[in-house]
Each structure stands twice: as structure tokens, then as C-alpha cells.
Design a protein around this motif. Sequence first.
Motif, PDB file in Angstrom:
ATOM      1  N   PRO A 137       0.838  -1.211   0.000  1.00  0.00           N
ATOM      2  CA  PRO A 137       0.000   0.000   0.000  1.00  0.00           C
ATOM      3  C   PRO A 137       0.871   1.260   0.000  1.00  0.00           C
ATOM      4  O   PRO A 137       1.966   1.292   0.567  1.00  0.00           O
ATOM      5  CB  PRO A 137      -0.806  -0.106   1.292  1.00  0.00           C
ATOM      6  N   GLN A 138       0.341   2.282  -0.575  1.00  0.00           N
ATOM      7  CA  GLN A 138       1.078   3.532  -0.692  1.00  0.00           C
ATOM      8  C   GLN A 138       1.001   4.382   0.587  1.00  0.00           C
ATOM      9  O   GLN A 138       1.923   5.140   0.866  1.00  0.00           O
ATOM     10  CB  GLN A 138       0.523   4.351  -1.865  1.00  0.00           C
ATOM     11  N   HIS A 139      -0.119   4.326   1.406  1.00  0.00           N
ATOM     12  CA  HIS A 139      -0.335   5.164   2.609  1.00  0.00           C
ATOM     13  C   HIS A 139      -0.384   4.284   3.850  1.00  0.00           C
ATOM     14  O   HIS A 139      -1.103   3.269   3.864  1.00  0.00           O
ATOM     15  CB  HIS A 139      -1.626   5.967   2.492  1.00  0.00           C
ATOM     16  N   ILE A 140       0.341   4.664   4.945  1.00  0.00           N
ATOM     17  CA  ILE A 140       0.367   3.950   6.233  1.00  0.00           C
ATOM     18  C   ILE A 140      -0.155   4.905   7.310  1.00  0.00           C
ATOM     19  O   ILE A 140       0.366   6.005   7.505  1.00  0.00           O
ATOM     20  CB  ILE A 140       1.793   3.487   6.586  1.00  0.00           C
ATOM     21  N   TYR A 141      -1.243   4.504   8.102  1.00  0.00           N
ATOM     22  CA  TYR A 141      -1.884   5.309   9.140  1.00  0.00           C
ATOM     23  C   TYR A 141      -1.514   4.750  10.511  1.00  0.00           C
ATOM     24  O   TYR A 141      -1.617   3.541  10.745  1.00  0.00           O
ATOM     25  CB  TYR A 141      -3.408   5.318   8.970  1.00  0.00           C
ATOM     26  N   LYS A 142      -1.141   5.627  11.463  1.00  0.00           N
ATOM     27  CA  LYS A 142      -0.793   5.253  12.823  1.00  0.00           C
ATOM     28  C   LYS A 142      -1.924   5.659  13.764  1.00  0.00           C
ATOM     29  O   LYS A 142      -2.420   6.774  13.706  1.00  0.00           O
ATOM     30  CB  LYS A 142       0.496   5.939  13.272  1.00  0.00           C
ATOM     31  N   VAL A 143      -2.348   4.735  14.682  1.00  0.00           N
ATOM     32  CA  VAL A 143      -3.415   4.973  15.662  1.00  0.00           C
ATOM     33  C   VAL A 143      -2.804   4.989  17.064  1.00  0.00           C
ATOM     34  O   VAL A 143      -2.106   4.045  17.439  1.00  0.00           O
ATOM     35  CB  VAL A 143      -4.503   3.894  15.573  1.00  0.00           C
ATOM     36  N   GLY A 144      -3.128   6.079  17.908  1.00  0.00           N
ATOM     37  CA  GLY A 144      -2.625   6.206  19.279  1.00  0.00           C
ATOM     38  C   GLY A 144      -2.457   7.650  19.673  1.00  0.00           C
ATOM     39  O   GLY A 144      -2.798   8.576  18.918  1.00  0.00           O
ATOM     40  N   ILE A 145      -1.966   7.877  20.971  1.00  0.00           N
ATOM     41  CA  ILE A 145      -1.729   9.222  21.502  1.00  0.00           C
ATOM     42  C   ILE A 145      -0.237   9.379  21.668  1.00  0.00           C
ATOM     43  O   ILE A 145       0.419   8.599  22.365  1.00  0.00           O
ATOM     44  CB  ILE A 145      -2.447   9.433  22.847  1.00  0.00           C
ATOM     45  N   TYR A 146       0.259  10.384  21.037  1.00  0.00           N
ATOM     46  CA  TYR A 146       1.695  10.600  21.049  1.00  0.00           C
ATOM     47  C   TYR A 146       1.978  12.067  21.341  1.00  0.00           C
ATOM     48  O   TYR A 146       1.098  12.918  21.275  1.00  0.00           O
ATOM     49  CB  TYR A 146       2.308  10.196  19.696  1.00  0.00           C
ATOM     50  N   GLY A 147       3.152  12.352  21.730  1.00  0.00           N
ATOM     51  CA  GLY A 147       3.588  13.735  21.910  1.00  0.00           C
ATOM     52  C   GLY A 147       3.078  14.350  23.202  1.00  0.00           C
ATOM     53  O   GLY A 147       3.011  13.712  24.253  1.00  0.00           O
ATOM     54  N   TRP A 148       2.726  15.627  23.134  1.00  0.00           N
ATOM     55  CA  TRP A 148       2.318  16.363  24.335  1.00  0.00           C
ATOM     56  C   TRP A 148       0.990  15.891  24.897  1.00  0.00           C
ATOM     57  O   TRP A 148       0.742  15.997  26.082  1.00  0.00           O
ATOM     58  CB  TRP A 148       2.266  17.857  24.016  1.00  0.00           C
ATOM     59  N   ARG A 149       0.125  15.321  24.013  1.00  0.00           N
ATOM     60  CA  ARG A 149      -1.135  14.789  24.521  1.00  0.00           C
ATOM     61  C   ARG A 149      -0.898  13.608  25.448  1.00  0.00           C
ATOM     62  O   ARG A 149      -1.577  13.452  26.484  1.00  0.00           O
ATOM     63  CB  ARG A 149      -2.028  14.367  23.360  1.00  0.00           C
ATOM     64  N   LYS A 150       0.044  12.760  25.078  1.00  0.00           N
ATOM     65  CA  LYS A 150       0.354  11.611  25.917  1.00  0.00           C
ATOM     66  C   LYS A 150       0.920  12.040  27.262  1.00  0.00           C
ATOM     67  O   LYS A 150       0.570  11.503  28.308  1.00  0.00           O
ATOM     68  CB  LYS A 150       1.342  10.710  25.173  1.00  0.00           C
ATOM     69  N   ARG A 151       1.798  13.037  27.262  1.00  0.00           N
ATOM     70  CA  ARG A 151       2.362  13.518  28.514  1.00  0.00           C
ATOM     71  C   ARG A 151       1.302  14.161  29.401  1.00  0.00           C
ATOM     72  O   ARG A 151       1.298  14.000  30.623  1.00  0.00           O
ATOM     73  CB  ARG A 151       3.497  14.507  28.218  1.00  0.00           C
ATOM     74  N   CYS A 152       0.368  14.918  28.796  1.00  0.00           N
ATOM     75  CA  CYS A 152      -0.722  15.526  29.594  1.00  0.00           C
ATOM     76  C   CYS A 152      -1.617  14.461  30.196  1.00  0.00           C
ATOM     77  O   CYS A 152      -2.101  14.589  31.330  1.00  0.00           O
ATOM     78  CB  CYS A 152      -1.539  16.472  28.717  1.00  0.00           C
TER      79      CYS A 152
ATOM     80  N   LEU B 184       0.156  13.003  33.142  1.00  0.00           N
ATOM     81  CA  LEU B 184       0.168  13.972  34.241  1.00  0.00           C
ATOM     82  C   LEU B 184      -1.193  14.046  34.940  1.00  0.00           C
ATOM     83  O   LEU B 184      -1.284  14.127  36.165  1.00  0.00           O
ATOM     84  CB  LEU B 184       0.568  15.350  33.706  1.00  0.00           C
ATOM     85  N   PHE B 185      -2.286  13.969  34.183  1.00  0.00           N
ATOM     86  CA  PHE B 185      -3.629  14.010  34.763  1.00  0.00           C
ATOM     87  C   PHE B 185      -3.897  12.759  35.600  1.00  0.00           C
ATOM     88  O   PHE B 185      -4.464  12.840  36.696  1.00  0.00           O
ATOM     89  CB  PHE B 185      -4.659  14.142  33.638  1.00  0.00           C
ATOM     90  N   VAL B 186      -3.483  11.600  35.110  1.00  0.00           N
ATOM     91  CA  VAL B 186      -3.654  10.360  35.876  1.00  0.00           C
ATOM     92  C   VAL B 186      -2.833  10.413  37.157  1.00  0.00           C
ATOM     93  O   VAL B 186      -3.293  10.014  38.238  1.00  0.00           O
ATOM     94  CB  VAL B 186      -3.258   9.152  35.014  1.00  0.00           C
ATOM     95  N   LEU B 187      -1.621  10.943  37.081  1.00  0.00           N
ATOM     96  CA  LEU B 187      -0.799  11.070  38.276  1.00  0.00           C
ATOM     97  C   LEU B 187      -1.422  12.025  39.282  1.00  0.00           C
ATOM     98  O   LEU B 187      -1.405  11.780  40.496  1.00  0.00           O
ATOM     99  CB  LEU B 187       0.603  11.556  37.874  1.00  0.00           C
ATOM    100  N   LEU B 188      -2.017  13.113  38.793  1.00  0.00           N
ATOM    101  CA  LEU B 188      -2.688  14.063  39.691  1.00  0.00           C
ATOM    102  C   LEU B 188      -3.883  13.419  40.391  1.00  0.00           C
ATOM    103  O   LEU B 188      -4.119  13.628  41.576  1.00  0.00           O
ATOM    104  CB  LEU B 188      -3.119  15.299  38.901  1.00  0.00           C
TER     105      LEU B 188
END
Length: 292
Positions: free
Chosen positions: A21-36, A39-43
Motif C-alpha cells: 500500500p502507498q499510505h500507512i496510518y498510525k493509531v494512538g496518543i503521542y507527543g504532548w497529549r500523551k504527557r498531559c 500527568l492528569f492520571v498522576l494528579l
Amino acid sequence: MVGEQYEDSTEGSSMATRPTPQHIYKVGIYGWRKRCLYLFVLLLIIILVVNLALTIWIFRVMWFNSEGMGLLQVHSDGVKLDEGESEFLLPLYAEEIHSRDDTPLLVHSDTEKVYLNARDENGDVTGRMSVGPKEAQGHTPNMLISSSNDNMLFAAESNEALIGPDKLRVTGPEGALFQHSVEVPLLKSELFKDLRLESPTRSLTMDAPKGIHFKALAGNIEVHSNMDLILESSVGLLVLDAETVRLANLPRSQGGVSGNAEGLFEVCVCPSGKLFLSKAGVTSTCSDNQEC
């Protein structure tokens, strides 16, 4: 989505490869959203731990147990405090408040008055009592004070007051002051003290349907008046029964029997009731020498 490559191989045939296939899609939370999110779960975990610690601390400080809270025990018939003091910041509603058998009941207010209110089934105040630093006030239709054996000591209503004991003792140096009439069966002083009845500005009147009895066992009876002293009996007689009856400073009439060298006088009574002295003779000289 990661592309997959499928290969089919069979005996005697060449490997066939499907196109990638010519296009590959990634599913998940990455970057600053993942860190937030982390942090919310830790709070949330920190808040949960703090709440649990505060709950345990409150239970330890307030001494909560299966019977109540520390020394304060909750029963089916009320609340019981074994020892110590209780402080109420808001009004307290109770049907009955009493102390233990071996300790007194103390109701104390540091700054303001102590108020006790009684209410009916509609919530209206039917009686109240307030005790302050300078005075105590009570507002109730009827007031009753009884002894330990349920004998009435004092009762008061809107139009009368009753005193139950056989003796009422007034120990003040000025005695008792009554602005209106007083009805008593017996009035006497303490031992070795004088009984004094006085009206400084008005008249003093004593009435009794069957007579008034004055008795002094170890002293004299003195009556002083700035104006007239009236002893009156509407039906019976006025009897002065004593070993010696002395009437001092009676006026003397100018007339009389001549030659009375012994200085004898007789007591005469005017029609108005006035007494005077007249020189005595063989017969009465009152009618001849009236000084009325």
C-alpha cells in the motif's frame, strides 16, 4: 495502520507478491497529549491518596468508633458524654439535658447570655429564660419552684404569687418593701430583733375581720404618728387591758373644783373622742369643764 504483505507459495509455482500500500496510518496518543494524560492520571492518584490520608486522620482525631465519636456515645434513647466539656456553636435542641449522678450540670457562655426556650408542637416559643452577666429574665405564663420532695416552694401567675413554706424570712438590713397591700396570718420578727411597720409618706392601715392582736413578749409596743392616731372598732369595744395604762400630755381644763389641794384629775372624753383632764371633785366635772 501498518501495511501487511501476504505471500502465497505453492509447489511448482513462483512466489507471487502483492503490491505494497502507498499510505500507512498510525493509531494512538503521542507527543504532548500523551504527557498531559499521564500527568492528569498522576494528579488523580495524588488527590486520591491525600483524601484517603485525610479521612484516616479525621477518624483518628475525632475518635470515631462503633458507639459514637470518642467520649460521645450515641444510643437509642439519646446522646451521652462520659466526661469533659461540650461546646455548641449553634442552637441545641433537646428534650432533656441532665448530668451524671455524681457531677453538677454547668451551662456556661463566655461572652453572651445563656438562653433557654420552650416551644410547642408548632414551633412557637411558649416560655423562655435568659441568664446574663447583670440580670436573669424569665418569660412564662406560670412559674413553679418545688423542693426535692415535690412540695411547692414558690408559684407565680399573671395575677398572684404564692409562697409554699410556713415561714418567709427577709434578711436584708432594710427589710421588705411592699408597694401595695399585704395579707398575712402572722407577722413577727426574729429573736432579739424589733419588728417595725412604717409608711414614710402615706398612712399605715391594718384591717382584720375578727380583730388585730399585738403581742410583745420581751419589750414594748410603740406607735408613732405625725398626725392623728385612730383606734376604731366598728362593732365591739376598744379595750386597753394592762396593769398600768398611761396617757401622757393630755390637755387640762381651766375650770374645776376649788380647794383641790391633792391635784387629782379625772379623764374626760369629748363627743368627738378627744381626751382631756379635769380637776376631780365629789362628782364628775367633765360636763362642766369640756375642752373639746
